[in-house]
Design a protein around this motif. Structure first.
Motif, PDB file in Angstrom:
ATOM      1  N   UNK A  79      22.237   2.084 -27.435  1.00 43.49           N
ATOM      2  CA  UNK A  79      21.732   3.065 -28.393  1.00 43.49           C
ATOM      3  C   UNK A  79      20.217   2.966 -28.536  1.00 43.49           C
ATOM      4  N   UNK A  80      19.691   1.738 -28.553  1.00 41.37           N
ATOM      5  CA  UNK A  80      18.244   1.554 -28.654  1.00 41.37           C
ATOM      6  C   UNK A  80      17.528   2.125 -27.438  1.00 41.37           C
ATOM      7  N   UNK A  81      18.091   1.903 -26.257  1.00 40.74           N
ATOM      8  CA  UNK A  81      17.467   2.411 -25.040  1.00 40.74           C
ATOM      9  C   UNK A  81      17.411   3.937 -25.054  1.00 40.74           C
ATOM     10  N   UNK A  82      18.465   4.561 -25.551  1.00 42.88           N
ATOM     11  CA  UNK A  82      18.479   6.030 -25.670  1.00 42.88           C
ATOM     12  C   UNK A  82      17.462   6.496 -26.706  1.00 42.88           C
ATOM     13  N   UNK A  83      17.434   5.774 -27.826  1.00 46.39           N
ATOM     14  CA  UNK A  83      16.521   6.139 -28.914  1.00 46.39           C
ATOM     15  C   UNK A  83      15.062   6.069 -28.476  1.00 46.39           C
ATOM     16  N   UNK A  84      14.718   5.034 -27.726  1.00 45.29           N
ATOM     17  CA  UNK A  84      13.344   4.867 -27.263  1.00 45.29           C
ATOM     18  C   UNK A  84      13.026   5.728 -26.053  1.00 45.29           C
ATOM     19  N   UNK A  85      14.042   6.251 -25.393  1.00 39.42           N
ATOM     20  CA  UNK A  85      13.807   6.983 -24.147  1.00 39.42           C
ATOM     21  C   UNK A  85      13.270   6.070 -23.069  1.00 39.42           C
ATOM     22  N   UNK A  86      13.906   4.906 -22.916  1.00 38.24           N
ATOM     23  CA  UNK A  86      13.410   3.877 -22.004  1.00 38.24           C
ATOM     24  C   UNK A  86      13.391   4.364 -20.560  1.00 38.24           C
ATOM     25  N   UNK A  87      12.302   4.093 -19.869  1.00 39.16           N
ATOM     26  CA  UNK A  87      12.211   4.349 -18.429  1.00 39.16           C
ATOM     27  C   UNK A  87      12.555   3.099 -17.632  1.00 39.16           C
ATOM     28  N   UNK A  88      12.147   1.940 -18.164  1.00 41.16           N
ATOM     29  CA  UNK A  88      12.350   0.664 -17.486  1.00 41.16           C
ATOM     30  C   UNK A  88      12.973  -0.316 -18.472  1.00 41.16           C
ATOM     31  N   UNK A  89      14.001  -1.025 -18.036  1.00 40.86           N
ATOM     32  CA  UNK A  89      14.534  -2.164 -18.773  1.00 40.86           C
ATOM     33  C   UNK A  89      14.268  -3.397 -17.925  1.00 40.86           C
ATOM     34  N   UNK A  90      13.465  -4.304 -18.456  1.00 39.39           N
ATOM     35  CA  UNK A  90      13.007  -5.474 -17.699  1.00 39.39           C
ATOM     36  C   UNK A  90      13.580  -6.722 -18.346  1.00 39.39           C
ATOM     37  N   UNK A  91      14.535  -7.355 -17.671  1.00 36.47           N
ATOM     38  CA  UNK A  91      15.201  -8.546 -18.200  1.00 36.47           C
ATOM     39  C   UNK A  91      14.580  -9.798 -17.610  1.00 36.47           C
ATOM     40  N   UNK A  92      14.319 -10.784 -18.488  1.00 38.26           N
ATOM     41  CA  UNK A  92      13.637 -12.003 -18.069  1.00 38.26           C
ATOM     42  C   UNK A  92      14.497 -13.255 -18.231  1.00 38.26           C
ATOM     43  N   UNK A  93      15.770 -13.088 -18.538  1.00 37.93           N
ATOM     44  CA  UNK A  93      16.659 -14.233 -18.719  1.00 37.93           C
ATOM     45  C   UNK A  93      18.092 -13.753 -18.487  1.00 37.93           C
ATOM     46  N   UNK A  94      18.985 -14.691 -18.214  1.00 38.93           N
ATOM     47  CA  UNK A  94      20.302 -14.317 -17.708  1.00 38.93           C
ATOM     48  C   UNK A  94      21.190 -13.570 -18.703  1.00 38.93           C
ATOM     49  N   UNK A  95      21.405 -14.106 -19.900  1.00 32.66           N
ATOM     50  CA  UNK A  95      22.280 -13.414 -20.847  1.00 32.66           C
ATOM     51  C   UNK A  95      21.707 -12.055 -21.265  1.00 32.66           C
ATOM     52  N   UNK A 127      27.049 -16.265 -12.860  1.00 34.86           N
ATOM     53  CA  UNK A 127      26.307 -16.013 -14.089  1.00 34.86           C
ATOM     54  C   UNK A 127      24.824 -15.801 -13.790  1.00 34.86           C
ATOM     55  N   UNK A 128      24.254 -16.668 -12.967  1.00 36.20           N
ATOM     56  CA  UNK A 128      22.842 -16.518 -12.606  1.00 36.20           C
ATOM     57  C   UNK A 128      22.608 -15.343 -11.667  1.00 36.20           C
ATOM     58  N   UNK A 129      23.672 -14.915 -10.978  1.00 41.59           N
ATOM     59  CA  UNK A 129      23.540 -13.845  -9.998  1.00 41.59           C
ATOM     60  C   UNK A 129      23.066 -12.531 -10.559  1.00 41.59           C
ATOM     61  N   UNK A 130      23.180 -12.352 -11.887  1.00 41.48           N
ATOM     62  CA  UNK A 130      22.730 -11.105 -12.496  1.00 41.48           C
ATOM     63  C   UNK A 130      21.240 -10.897 -12.263  1.00 41.48           C
ATOM     64  N   UNK A 131      20.487 -12.001 -12.128  1.00 45.42           N
ATOM     65  CA  UNK A 131      19.045 -11.877 -11.961  1.00 45.42           C
ATOM     66  C   UNK A 131      18.666 -11.292 -10.605  1.00 45.42           C
ATOM     67  N   UNK A 132      19.613 -11.253  -9.675  1.00 43.40           N
ATOM     68  CA  UNK A 132      19.360 -10.665  -8.355  1.00 43.40           C
ATOM     69  C   UNK A 132      19.833  -9.219  -8.271  1.00 43.40           C
ATOM     70  N   UNK A 133      20.290  -8.639  -9.384  1.00 43.79           N
ATOM     71  CA  UNK A 133      20.837  -7.289  -9.376  1.00 43.79           C
ATOM     72  C   UNK A 133      19.832  -6.211  -9.769  1.00 43.79           C
TER      73      UNK A 133
END
Length: 376
Positions: A79-95, A127-133
């Motif tokens: 919902x937050x991503x839609x609200x902000x109109x996000x172009x990029x989601x940048x994750x820096x940790x596994x969870x 679990x760590x493999x998400x960082x390669x996706x």
């Protein structure tokens, strides 16, 4: 066609301290300066105030809590991503990456692009493999890139982008020295450090930082007739009392306790590095990068470190005289004495600068998002 004005949402467990957290703020600052919208989602922390002061928004969500209930945050994050109109989601940790990936996958097109940064040499597995996706996977060193390809062979190498962390050369100017007033205050606080070459090991109070190796090094130098002092900068932390007691007992047993100081984290790290004869990097486990190496070299201070992981990568390129094989105690003391006597010249950094990292990251965002018309 022109570059797009982007909305970038960075995901990180919390904003207390650490390399990933610092990189988050550094990229957020660059986004704001370039006219983009910057949002960080985390559980909060002492760096939030600074993040906001530099023009980014912060949304507090416990996206780093390792418990089943955290998965329930996916709809809220979507919902937050839609609200902000996000172009990029940048994750820096596994969870947070798992939550971000699930949130993005549940959105209709056009949906945000998913980017990750591999900051560490995480234990291989699903679990760590998400960082390669990520559509792009930022690797902070060649060592990290090799780690990803070795353990996740299905990863398309073309999606891996090397963007090393960088040091702010304005904060760490070449040849910097603190003024006399600071020196007087520092040595008044720590008189036992005065009157001899200073060896400094900056690092948290964890066994992995190799504090015991530094204490043994000081002892070995003394046995060779080389006078020196040792500062374990930032090792004294709440909850690490038993470990600090162990280090203090080691120094006593080796007869050098009066030459060793162990401090909590301090704000004058630059000044302390600048007056150090040697900056040590004794990590017993391979570091993904080794930020203190480039901070010290940026100041024109010699670095002595174990030659593995990202530290070896940096020293091989920038200061090979500072490389010693992991665990080679005799060679460590020999090399330390050599560097203290006559250290090879250090050149100003032309790579590994903060501005380089920021520009490369923003260019990656634009490449992933694609151009848009001027009307956008």
């Amino acid at each position: 066609m022109t570059s797009r004005r982007l909305t970038v949402v960075q995901l990180i467990p919390a904003l207390h301290s650490g390399g990933a957290e610092r990189s988050t703020l550094e990229v957020a600052r660059a986004l704001v300066a370039a006219g983009h919208f910057s949002i960080v989602v985390s559980a909060g922390g002492r760096l939030v105030e600074r993040l906001k002061a530099e023009g980014s928004e912060h949304v507090e969500l416990p996206i780093g809590e390792k418990k089943l209930a955290t998965l329930a945050l996916v709809p809220r994050l979507r919902s937050l991503l839609k609200e902000f109109g996000a172009d990029i989601v940048h994750a820096r940790s596994r969870l947070p990456a798992w939550l971000g990936w699930r949130a993005v996958r549940g959105m209709s097109q056009p949906r945000p692009h998913f980017v990750t940064t591999v900051h560490g040499l995480n234990t291989p597995g699903w679990y760590s493999g998400i960082m390669a996706r990520g559509e792009r996977v930022i690797c902070v060193s060649n060592n990290v890139r090799d780690h990803v390809l070795r353990h996740y062979p299905r990863t398309d190498p073309s999606r891996l982008v090397l963007i090393p962390r960088g040091v702010d050369t304005q904060e760490f100017p070449f040849g910097y020295q603190p003024d006399d007033e600071w020196r007087q205050r520092f040595f008044a606080e720590f008189p036992q450090l005065a009157g001899a070459p200073l060896l400094t090991l900056p690092g948290r109070g964890t066994r992995l930082k190799g504090h015991a190796h530094a204490i043994e090094l000081l002892s070995d130098l003394q046995a060779r007739g080389v006078d020196a002092r040792l500062l374990l900068l930032g090792a004294r932390e709440e909850g690490r009392e038993e470990y600090i007691d162990e280090l203090e007992k080691l120094a006593i047993r080796l007869g050098i306790s009066r030459r060793v100081v162990i401090t909590p984290a301090r704000v004058d790290v630059r000044d302390i590095m600048a007056i150090s004869t040697l900056v040590l990097q004794m990590s017993t486990s391979p570091e993904s990068f080794g930020r203190t190496v480039i901070e010290a070299l940026a100041l024109c201070r010699p670095v002595l470190g174990f030659a593995h992981g990202g530290v070896d990568e940096l020293l091989t390129e920038l200061y090979p005289a500072g490389r010693v094989a992991m665990g080679d105690r005799s060679r460590l003391a020999e090399r330390a004495a050599e560097l203290m006597r006559r250290a090879p010249a250090i050149q100003p950094l032309t790579r590994y600068r903060l501005a380089d990292m920021q520009a490369a990251t923003l260019a990656l965002y634009q490449d992933v998002a694609g151009p848009s018309s001027a009307a956008d």
